[in-house]
Scaffold this motif. Structure first.
Motif, mmCIF file in Angstrom:
data_model
loop_
_atom_site.group_PDB
_atom_site.id
_atom_site.type_symbol
_atom_site.label_atom_id
_atom_site.label_comp_id
_atom_site.label_asym_id
_atom_site.label_seq_id
_atom_site.Cartn_x
_atom_site.Cartn_y
_atom_site.Cartn_z
ATOM 1 N N ASP A 47 56.377 51.867 32.421
ATOM 2 C CA ASP A 47 57.214 52.055 31.243
ATOM 3 C C ASP A 47 58.232 53.167 31.481
ATOM 4 N N LEU A 48 59.138 53.318 30.536
ATOM 5 C CA LEU A 48 60.228 54.281 30.673
ATOM 6 C C LEU A 48 59.732 55.715 30.849
ATOM 7 N N PRO A 49 58.793 56.221 30.026
ATOM 8 C CA PRO A 49 58.354 57.598 30.231
ATOM 9 C C PRO A 49 57.776 57.846 31.627
ATOM 10 N N ALA A 50 56.971 56.933 32.132
ATOM 11 C CA ALA A 50 56.398 57.106 33.474
ATOM 12 C C ALA A 50 57.499 57.105 34.534
ATOM 13 N N GLN A 51 58.449 56.187 34.410
ATOM 14 C CA GLN A 51 59.542 56.146 35.380
ATOM 15 C C GLN A 51 60.451 57.366 35.249
ATOM 16 N N PHE A 52 60.688 57.824 34.019
ATOM 17 C CA PHE A 52 61.519 59.009 33.816
ATOM 18 C C PHE A 52 60.888 60.221 34.497
ATOM 19 N N ALA A 53 59.578 60.384 34.344
ATOM 20 C CA ALA A 53 58.884 61.523 34.958
ATOM 21 C C ALA A 53 59.020 61.486 36.477
ATOM 22 N N THR A 54 58.868 60.319 37.067
ATOM 23 C CA THR A 54 58.988 60.199 38.522
ATOM 24 C C THR A 54 60.425 60.426 38.967
ATOM 25 N N ALA A 55 61.387 59.826 38.263
ATOM 26 C CA ALA A 55 62.797 59.988 38.626
ATOM 27 C C ALA A 55 63.211 61.457 38.519
ATOM 28 N N LEU A 56 62.802 62.133 37.437
ATOM 29 C CA LEU A 56 63.133 63.547 37.290
ATOM 30 C C LEU A 56 62.451 64.362 38.383
ATOM 31 N N GLY A 57 61.203 64.048 38.673
ATOM 32 C CA GLY A 57 60.507 64.728 39.762
ATOM 33 C C GLY A 57 61.230 64.549 41.089
ATOM 34 N N ASN A 58 61.737 63.342 41.345
ATOM 35 C CA ASN A 58 62.492 63.083 42.575
ATOM 36 C C ASN A 58 63.788 63.895 42.604
ATOM 37 N N LEU A 59 64.490 63.954 41.470
ATOM 38 C CA LEU A 59 65.722 64.733 41.397
ATOM 39 C C LEU A 59 65.434 66.204 41.673
ATOM 40 N N LEU A 60 64.359 66.728 41.067
ATOM 41 C CA LEU A 60 64.009 68.130 41.260
ATOM 42 C C LEU A 60 63.534 68.402 42.687
ATOM 43 N N ALA A 61 62.891 67.423 43.313
ATOM 44 C CA ALA A 61 62.478 67.582 44.717
ATOM 45 C C ALA A 61 63.703 67.684 45.625
ATOM 46 N N ALA A 62 64.715 66.856 45.382
ATOM 47 C CA ALA A 62 65.950 66.930 46.169
ATOM 48 C C ALA A 62 66.632 68.283 45.946
ATOM 49 N N LEU A 63 66.648 68.739 44.696
ATOM 50 C CA LEU A 63 67.248 70.036 44.380
ATOM 51 C C LEU A 63 66.496 71.161 45.087
ATOM 52 N N LYS A 64 65.173 71.119 45.047
ATOM 53 C CA LYS A 64 64.359 72.142 45.708
ATOM 54 C C LYS A 64 64.625 72.152 47.210
ATOM 55 N N ALA A 65 64.738 70.974 47.821
ATOM 56 C CA ALA A 65 65.010 70.883 49.257
ATOM 57 C C ALA A 65 66.363 71.502 49.610
ATOM 58 N N ALA A 66 67.291 71.495 48.649
ATOM 59 C CA ALA A 66 68.611 72.099 48.852
ATOM 60 C C ALA A 66 68.605 73.593 48.532
ATOM 61 N N GLY A 67 67.436 74.114 48.123
ATOM 62 C CA GLY A 67 67.328 75.542 47.833
ATOM 63 C C GLY A 67 67.474 75.899 46.370
ATOM 64 N N GLY A 68 67.449 74.907 45.492
ATOM 65 C CA GLY A 68 67.655 75.156 44.073
ATOM 66 C C GLY A 68 66.402 74.990 43.245
ATOM 67 N N ALA A 69 66.554 75.261 41.964
ATOM 68 C CA ALA A 69 65.480 75.166 40.983
ATOM 69 C C ALA A 69 66.040 74.500 39.730
ATOM 70 N N PRO A 70 65.154 74.036 38.832
ATOM 71 C CA PRO A 70 65.639 73.345 37.628
ATOM 72 C C PRO A 70 66.685 74.133 36.836
ATOM 73 N N GLY A 71 66.544 75.438 36.763
ATOM 74 C CA GLY A 71 67.507 76.248 36.016
ATOM 75 C C GLY A 71 68.896 76.271 36.612
ATOM 76 N N ASP A 72 69.059 75.755 37.844
ATOM 77 C CA ASP A 72 70.365 75.701 38.497
ATOM 78 C C ASP A 72 71.156 74.449 38.127
ATOM 79 N N LEU A 73 70.523 73.513 37.409
ATOM 80 C CA LEU A 73 71.215 72.271 37.035
ATOM 81 C C LEU A 73 72.302 72.561 36.008
ATOM 82 N N ALA A 74 73.522 72.186 36.331
ATOM 83 C CA ALA A 74 74.641 72.345 35.405
ATOM 84 C C ALA A 74 74.945 71.039 34.681
ATOM 85 N N ARG A 75 74.637 69.911 35.320
ATOM 86 C CA ARG A 75 74.966 68.597 34.754
ATOM 87 C C ARG A 75 73.946 67.571 35.221
ATOM 88 N N VAL A 76 73.484 66.725 34.312
ATOM 89 C CA VAL A 76 72.621 65.590 34.642
ATOM 90 C C VAL A 76 73.123 64.379 33.862
#
Length: 132
Positions: A47-76
């Protein structure tokens, strides 16, 4: 890096987003669209909530690999295959966001799409972050 979230009083109160975000920093991170793909490339979540959690987790994993954290997101940007379903689950999606990314919201938009690259995907998120 410094992000300032701007929410003018004359606009409707933001719920789960900021109206504007100014960013000062030296490194711009452009985050590709992420769906609910697992490490083997399969869409997970029924369902959407389960997929949203995974997609957001994937986005945050890519951000972390680039040296960032969730608070660094300016636009989603959120691409939803069913905007009515997204709206119906908005409170739950907000709880998922806060659990994974915290209470600082970037500038955001939700865009309805006919379908995503992977037919089983219900949602995709991409983003922009600013790092020191």
């Amino acid at each position: 890096m410094s992000l300032e979230r701007i929410n003018p009083a004359e606009l409707s109160p933001p719920t789960g987003f900021s109206h504007a975000v100014t960013a000062t920093g030296s490194r711009l991170v452009l985050l590709a669209g992420q769906t609910a793909l697992d490490g083997a490339g399969r869409v997970v979540g029924e369902d959407l909530p389960a997929q949203f959690a995974t997609a957001l987790g994937n986005l945050l994993a890519a951000l972390k690999a680039a040296g960032g954290a969730p608070g660094d997101l300016a636009r989603v940007t959120v691409y939803a295959a069913d905007v009515a379903d997204y709206r119906a689950h908005a409170p739950e999606l907000g709880r998922i966001w806060r659990r994974l990314a915290g209470r600082d919201y970037p500038a955001m938009a939700v865009i309805g799409v006919v379908r995503l690259w992977d037919e089983a995907a219900l949602v995709e998120l991409d983003g922009l972050a600013v790092l020191d």
